[in-house]
Scaffold this motif. Structure first.
Motif, short mmCIF file in Angstrom:
data_model
loop_
_atom_site.label_atom_id
_atom_site.label_comp_id
_atom_site.label_asym_id
_atom_site.label_seq_id
_atom_site.Cartn_x
_atom_site.Cartn_y
_atom_site.Cartn_z
N LEU A 29 5.51 3.31 -5.91
CA LEU A 29 5.96 4.19 -4.82
C LEU A 29 6.41 5.54 -5.37
O LEU A 29 6.06 6.59 -4.82
CB LEU A 29 7.07 3.53 -4.02
CG LEU A 29 7.57 4.26 -2.79
CD1 LEU A 29 6.43 4.59 -1.85
CD2 LEU A 29 8.59 3.41 -2.07
N TRP A 30 7.16 5.53 -6.48
CA TRP A 30 7.59 6.79 -7.09
C TRP A 30 6.37 7.59 -7.54
O TRP A 30 6.35 8.81 -7.40
CB TRP A 30 8.51 6.52 -8.28
CG TRP A 30 9.89 6.11 -7.89
CD1 TRP A 30 10.48 4.91 -8.11
CD2 TRP A 30 10.85 6.90 -7.18
NE1 TRP A 30 11.75 4.91 -7.59
CE2 TRP A 30 12.02 6.11 -7.01
CE3 TRP A 30 10.85 8.19 -6.66
CZ2 TRP A 30 13.15 6.58 -6.37
CZ3 TRP A 30 11.98 8.66 -6.03
CH2 TRP A 30 13.11 7.86 -5.88
N SER A 31 5.37 6.92 -8.06
CA SER A 31 4.17 7.60 -8.51
C SER A 31 3.44 8.27 -7.34
O SER A 31 3.02 9.42 -7.44
CB SER A 31 3.24 6.60 -9.20
OG SER A 31 2.05 7.20 -9.59
N SER A 32 3.28 7.54 -6.24
CA SER A 32 2.63 8.11 -5.05
C SER A 32 3.40 9.31 -4.52
O SER A 32 2.81 10.33 -4.15
CB SER A 32 2.50 7.06 -3.95
OG SER A 32 1.62 6.05 -4.32
N SER A 34 9.79 10.43 -13.31
CA SER A 34 10.87 9.99 -14.18
C SER A 34 11.54 8.74 -13.63
O SER A 34 11.86 7.81 -14.37
CB SER A 34 11.90 11.11 -14.35
OG SER A 34 13.02 10.66 -15.06
N GLU A 35 11.76 8.70 -12.32
CA GLU A 35 12.37 7.53 -11.68
C GLU A 35 11.51 6.29 -11.90
O GLU A 35 12.01 5.22 -12.22
CB GLU A 35 12.57 7.76 -10.18
CG GLU A 35 13.66 8.74 -9.85
CD GLU A 35 15.05 8.21 -10.12
OE1 GLU A 35 15.26 6.98 -10.12
OE2 GLU A 35 15.94 9.04 -10.34
N GLY A 36 10.21 6.45 -11.71
CA GLY A 36 9.30 5.32 -11.92
C GLY A 36 9.30 4.85 -13.36
O GLY A 36 9.30 3.65 -13.64
N ALA A 57 0.86 -1.19 0.00
CA ALA A 57 0.00 0.00 0.00
C ALA A 57 0.89 1.24 0.00
O ALA A 57 1.00 1.96 0.99
CB ALA A 57 -0.93 -0.01 1.21
N PHE A 58 1.55 1.48 -1.15
CA PHE A 58 2.57 2.51 -1.21
C PHE A 58 2.02 3.91 -1.05
O PHE A 58 2.67 4.78 -0.48
CB PHE A 58 3.37 2.38 -2.51
CG PHE A 58 4.07 1.06 -2.60
CD1 PHE A 58 5.05 0.71 -1.70
CD2 PHE A 58 3.73 0.15 -3.58
CE1 PHE A 58 5.69 -0.52 -1.76
CE2 PHE A 58 4.36 -1.08 -3.66
CZ PHE A 58 5.35 -1.41 -2.75
N ASP A 59 0.81 4.15 -1.53
CA ASP A 59 0.20 5.46 -1.32
C ASP A 59 -0.01 5.73 0.16
O ASP A 59 0.18 6.85 0.64
CB ASP A 59 -1.11 5.58 -2.10
CG ASP A 59 -2.11 4.50 -1.75
OD1 ASP A 59 -1.69 3.38 -1.38
OD2 ASP A 59 -3.32 4.76 -1.85
N LYS A 60 -0.35 4.70 0.91
CA LYS A 60 -0.55 4.86 2.36
C LYS A 60 0.78 5.06 3.07
O LYS A 60 0.85 5.76 4.07
CB LYS A 60 -1.31 3.67 2.92
CG LYS A 60 -2.73 3.63 2.40
CD LYS A 60 -3.53 2.55 3.02
CE LYS A 60 -4.88 2.56 2.33
NZ LYS A 60 -5.95 2.13 3.15
#
Length: 93
Positions: free
Chosen positions: A55-58, A77-79, A25-28
């Motif tokens: 995780l990069w997006s969140s 960009s990293e994602g 749950a990377f956004d959390k």
């Protein structure tokens, strides 16, 4: 369970982090670092360690909400680089 752990009564952020990580749950996780622990820098450090596109997006979305566009673009960009690298590795197999 994680919501209880991060409540004002307990503030067991490390335990909540562990649970969120287990269920991806990377956004959390980003919200936990930013809203509960007050540190977008720790969220960025975590993103560097884990290095997953979700995780990069969140993190990028969080930077955009904070009007930090250049940092948001770096995260996106990293994602994207991570996905692109994986694509080329699959093609070479």
């Amino acid at each position: 369970i994680a919501k209880i752990l991060i409540s004002e009564d307990y503030k067991l952020y490390d335990d909540a982090l562990y649970l969120y990580h287990r269920i991806e749950a990377f956004d959390k996780i980003v919200n936990l670092f930013v809203n509960c622990m007050g540190s977008i820098e720790k969220a960025a450090e975590y993103a560097e360690q884990i290095d997953l596109p979700k995780l990069w997006s969140s993190l990028g979305k969080t930077y955009l909400e904070a009007n930090q566009v250049s940092r948001a673009l770096k995260c996106f960009s990293e994602g994207f680089q991570f996905l692109w690298k994986g694509y080329w590795e699959e093609q070479s197999d």
